[in-house]
Design a protein around this motif. Sequence first.
Motif, PDB file in Angstrom:
ATOM      1  N   LYS A  60     -47.956 -14.770  26.523  1.00 57.65           N
ATOM      2  CA  LYS A  60     -49.120 -14.089  27.081  1.00 57.65           C
ATOM      3  C   LYS A  60     -48.939 -12.579  27.059  1.00 57.65           C
ATOM      4  O   LYS A  60     -49.851 -11.831  26.680  1.00 57.65           O
ATOM      5  N   GLN A  61     -47.770 -12.115  27.465  1.00 58.28           N
ATOM      6  CA  GLN A  61     -47.490 -10.680  27.460  1.00 58.28           C
ATOM      7  C   GLN A  61     -47.551 -10.119  26.041  1.00 58.28           C
ATOM      8  O   GLN A  61     -48.169  -9.074  25.792  1.00 58.28           O
ATOM      9  N   THR A  62     -46.927 -10.839  25.114  1.00 54.86           N
ATOM     10  CA  THR A  62     -46.924 -10.390  23.721  1.00 54.86           C
ATOM     11  C   THR A  62     -48.327 -10.372  23.144  1.00 54.86           C
ATOM     12  O   THR A  62     -48.708  -9.455  22.416  1.00 54.86           O
ATOM     13  N   GLY A  63     -49.115 -11.397  23.487  1.00 49.82           N
ATOM     14  CA  GLY A  63     -50.489 -11.468  22.991  1.00 49.82           C
ATOM     15  C   GLY A  63     -51.328 -10.280  23.419  1.00 49.82           C
ATOM     16  O   GLY A  63     -52.141  -9.768  22.640  1.00 49.82           O
ATOM     17  N   ILE A  64     -51.121  -9.824  24.653  1.00 55.96           N
ATOM     18  CA  ILE A  64     -51.846  -8.644  25.137  1.00 55.96           C
ATOM     19  C   ILE A  64     -51.426  -7.412  24.335  1.00 55.96           C
ATOM     20  O   ILE A  64     -52.258  -6.585  23.943  1.00 55.96           O
ATOM     21  N   ILE A  65     -50.136  -7.298  24.052  1.00 57.89           N
ATOM     22  CA  ILE A  65     -49.615  -6.119  23.366  1.00 57.89           C
ATOM     23  C   ILE A  65     -50.084  -6.057  21.908  1.00 57.89           C
ATOM     24  O   ILE A  65     -50.427  -4.988  21.395  1.00 57.89           O
ATOM     25  N   ILE A  66     -50.126  -7.213  21.233  1.00 63.92           N
ATOM     26  CA  ILE A  66     -50.508  -7.212  19.807  1.00 63.92           C
ATOM     27  C   ILE A  66     -51.962  -7.618  19.604  1.00 63.92           C
ATOM     28  O   ILE A  66     -52.411  -7.751  18.464  1.00 63.92           O
ATOM     29  N   ASN A  67     -52.687  -7.831  20.700  1.00 71.19           N
ATOM     30  CA  ASN A  67     -54.109  -8.197  20.637  1.00 71.19           C
ATOM     31  C   ASN A  67     -54.309  -9.512  19.871  1.00 71.19           C
ATOM     32  O   ASN A  67     -55.048  -9.591  18.898  1.00 71.19           O
ATOM     33  N   ARG A  68     -53.640 -10.547  20.375  1.00 71.85           N
ATOM     34  CA  ARG A  68     -53.681 -11.865  19.737  1.00 71.85           C
ATOM     35  C   ARG A  68     -53.748 -12.925  20.825  1.00 71.85           C
ATOM     36  O   ARG A  68     -53.016 -12.879  21.806  1.00 71.85           O
ATOM     37  N   GLU A  69     -54.637 -13.915  20.655  1.00 72.90           N
ATOM     38  CA  GLU A  69     -54.763 -14.995  21.624  1.00 72.90           C
ATOM     39  C   GLU A  69     -53.561 -15.940  21.515  1.00 72.90           C
ATOM     40  O   GLU A  69     -53.060 -16.188  20.404  1.00 72.90           O
ATOM     41  N   PRO A  70     -53.091 -16.497  22.640  1.00 76.72           N
ATOM     42  CA  PRO A  70     -51.940 -17.416  22.613  1.00 76.72           C
ATOM     43  C   PRO A  70     -52.119 -18.592  21.653  1.00 76.72           C
ATOM     44  O   PRO A  70     -51.173 -18.979  20.963  1.00 76.72           O
ATOM     45  N   LYS A  71     -53.310 -19.178  21.592  1.00 76.01           N
ATOM     46  CA  LYS A  71     -53.534 -20.305  20.686  1.00 76.01           C
ATOM     47  C   LYS A  71     -53.426 -19.864  19.235  1.00 76.01           C
ATOM     48  O   LYS A  71     -52.913 -20.602  18.379  1.00 76.01           O
ATOM     49  N   THR A  72     -53.925 -18.667  18.924  1.00 75.96           N
ATOM     50  CA  THR A  72     -53.818 -18.144  17.564  1.00 75.96           C
ATOM     51  C   THR A  72     -52.369 -17.859  17.227  1.00 75.96           C
ATOM     52  O   THR A  72     -51.924 -18.077  16.084  1.00 75.96           O
ATOM     53  N   MET A  73     -51.598 -17.376  18.206  1.00 77.51           N
ATOM     54  CA  MET A  73     -50.178 -17.125  17.989  1.00 77.51           C
ATOM     55  C   MET A  73     -49.430 -18.429  17.719  1.00 77.51           C
ATOM     56  O   MET A  73     -48.481 -18.459  16.928  1.00 77.51           O
ATOM     57  N   GLU A  74     -49.858 -19.494  18.358  1.00 72.85           N
ATOM     58  CA  GLU A  74     -49.249 -20.801  18.102  1.00 72.85           C
ATOM     59  C   GLU A  74     -49.489 -21.229  16.653  1.00 72.85           C
ATOM     60  O   GLU A  74     -48.594 -21.749  15.979  1.00 72.85           O
ATOM     61  N   ALA A  75     -50.714 -21.000  16.155  1.00 72.38           N
ATOM     62  CA  ALA A  75     -51.032 -21.304  14.761  1.00 72.38           C
ATOM     63  C   ALA A  75     -50.216 -20.427  13.818  1.00 72.38           C
ATOM     64  O   ALA A  75     -49.751 -20.880  12.762  1.00 72.38           O
ATOM     65  N   ASP A  76     -49.990 -19.152  14.193  1.00 72.92           N
ATOM     66  CA  ASP A  76     -49.162 -18.245  13.391  1.00 72.92           C
ATOM     67  C   ASP A  76     -47.742 -18.794  13.264  1.00 72.92           C
ATOM     68  O   ASP A  76     -47.138 -18.750  12.181  1.00 72.92           O
ATOM     69  N   ARG A  77     -47.217 -19.311  14.364  1.00 69.72           N
ATOM     70  CA  ARG A  77     -45.848 -19.835  14.348  1.00 69.72           C
ATOM     71  C   ARG A  77     -45.751 -21.078  13.456  1.00 69.72           C
ATOM     72  O   ARG A  77     -44.757 -21.257  12.740  1.00 69.72           O
ATOM     73  N   ARG A  78     -46.776 -21.929  13.506  1.00 76.18           N
ATOM     74  CA  ARG A  78     -46.779 -23.123  12.649  1.00 76.18           C
ATOM     75  C   ARG A  78     -46.764 -22.728  11.170  1.00 76.18           C
ATOM     76  O   ARG A  78     -46.028 -23.312  10.364  1.00 76.18           O
ATOM     77  N   LYS A  79     -47.579 -21.739  10.814  1.00 83.05           N
ATOM     78  CA  LYS A  79     -47.638 -21.286   9.420  1.00 83.05           C
ATOM     79  C   LYS A  79     -46.301 -20.668   8.995  1.00 83.05           C
ATOM     80  O   LYS A  79     -45.837 -20.881   7.877  1.00 83.05           O
ATOM     81  N   GLN A  80     -45.701 -19.914   9.898  1.00 84.13           N
ATOM     82  CA  GLN A  80     -44.409 -19.293   9.598  1.00 84.13           C
ATOM     83  C   GLN A  80     -43.354 -20.374   9.338  1.00 84.13           C
ATOM     84  O   GLN A  80     -42.593 -20.285   8.358  1.00 84.13           O
ATOM     85  N   ARG A  81     -43.319 -21.395  10.197  1.00 89.10           N
ATOM     86  CA  ARG A  81     -42.343 -22.475  10.022  1.00 89.10           C
ATOM     87  C   ARG A  81     -42.584 -23.228   8.716  1.00 89.10           C
ATOM     88  O   ARG A  81     -41.632 -23.583   8.008  1.00 89.10           O
ATOM     89  N   ALA A  82     -43.849 -23.472   8.393  1.00 92.35           N
ATOM     90  CA  ALA A  82     -44.182 -24.215   7.178  1.00 92.35           C
ATOM     91  C   ALA A  82     -43.736 -23.458   5.925  1.00 92.35           C
ATOM     92  O   ALA A  82     -43.167 -24.043   4.999  1.00 92.35           O
ATOM     93  N   LEU A  83     -43.974 -22.158   5.895  1.00 93.37           N
ATOM     94  CA  LEU A  83     -43.582 -21.361   4.735  1.00 93.37           C
ATOM     95  C   LEU A  83     -42.060 -21.281   4.603  1.00 93.37           C
ATOM     96  O   LEU A  83     -41.514 -21.355   3.493  1.00 93.37           O
ATOM     97  N   LYS A  84     -41.377 -21.144   5.724  1.00 94.83           N
ATOM     98  CA  LYS A  84     -39.912 -21.086   5.675  1.00 94.83           C
ATOM     99  C   LYS A  84     -39.341 -22.431   5.236  1.00 94.83           C
ATOM    100  O   LYS A  84     -38.378 -22.480   4.456  1.00 94.83           O
ATOM    101  N   ALA A  85     -39.915 -23.540   5.724  1.00100.06           N
ATOM    102  CA  ALA A  85     -39.442 -24.867   5.336  1.00100.06           C
ATOM    103  C   ALA A  85     -39.658 -25.128   3.852  1.00100.06           C
ATOM    104  O   ALA A  85     -38.880 -25.850   3.220  1.00100.06           O
ATOM    105  N   ALA A  86     -40.702 -24.536   3.290  1.00102.49           N
ATOM    106  CA  ALA A  86     -41.004 -24.710   1.867  1.00102.49           C
ATOM    107  C   ALA A  86     -40.259 -23.710   0.996  1.00102.49           C
ATOM    108  O   ALA A  86     -40.469 -23.668  -0.224  1.00102.49           O
ATOM    109  N   GLY A  87     -39.389 -22.896   1.624  1.00101.46           N
ATOM    110  CA  GLY A  87     -38.645 -21.907   0.853  1.00101.46           C
ATOM    111  C   GLY A  87     -39.508 -20.761   0.374  1.00101.46           C
ATOM    112  O   GLY A  87     -39.190 -20.122  -0.635  1.00101.46           O
TER     113      GLY A  87
END
Length: 242
Positions: A60-87
């Motif tokens: 929540k604190q980070t979302g306020i600082i970077i102007n990003r909703e927590p749910k959107t940040m969760e989707a960002d993390r999923r995409k990051q993990r998927a790309l890293k897992a795929a090399g």
Amino acid sequence: MTRETEGAMAESTTKSKSKAVPRAARGKRIDPPSNEQTALARELASLTRSAQKRLILTTKQTGIIINREPKTMEADRRKQRALKAAGQADQIDPTHPMSLPYIPAHSDEREVHYVASDVVDYLGRRYATVDRSFLKRGAPLSADPALRGFRSWLSQASVAETWPFCIQADGRPLDMAEAIATGRLNDDIEQLNLREFSTRLADAASRATSLGESIEVGAAVRTAKTRGAAKRTTWDKPGGPI
């Protein structure tokens, strides 16, 4: 060297340079940070690097600082993990919130956390092509008074404009940037407009006054009871003052 060879080398150099340059620098429009983002980023950047690495932020604190909703940040993390897992980690845009490193939740907690130093680095990458001066300690204030932080918001904000506050234990709203600077940052963060801010501040002050009066009255009553009991004890004793 033939013209064809020179042309091939020039093309190769151009391609290698384009790969090294973040996508944002290759024409993608990135809006400059908002007033509150600027204030929060400056406070984070003004901390020493060691302090930034020690400061752990909630989603929540980070979302306020970077102007990003927590749910959107969760989707960002999923995409990051998927790309890293795929090399394909090299496909992560360094100017996109998806690039922000995070601390996964442990088994005994569900909250994902971020390190302040990573947030500062991300903001530097994201706004590198816009204006990084807001990240520098002692950077000159903008000529636009609307970009001078909480005090300017307080004096110039419209009815609908909000500002991020950390609600303290006594209910008093504290400017989030000030909370970072003074070590009073918490996760009870709310975006308040001028009326809401004034109401919360007045309510907190009223409760503090009432509590102070209650403590004074209680102390006076206890003192009176103690004196009364002492007098009665003195007079009731055999061979008392008479």
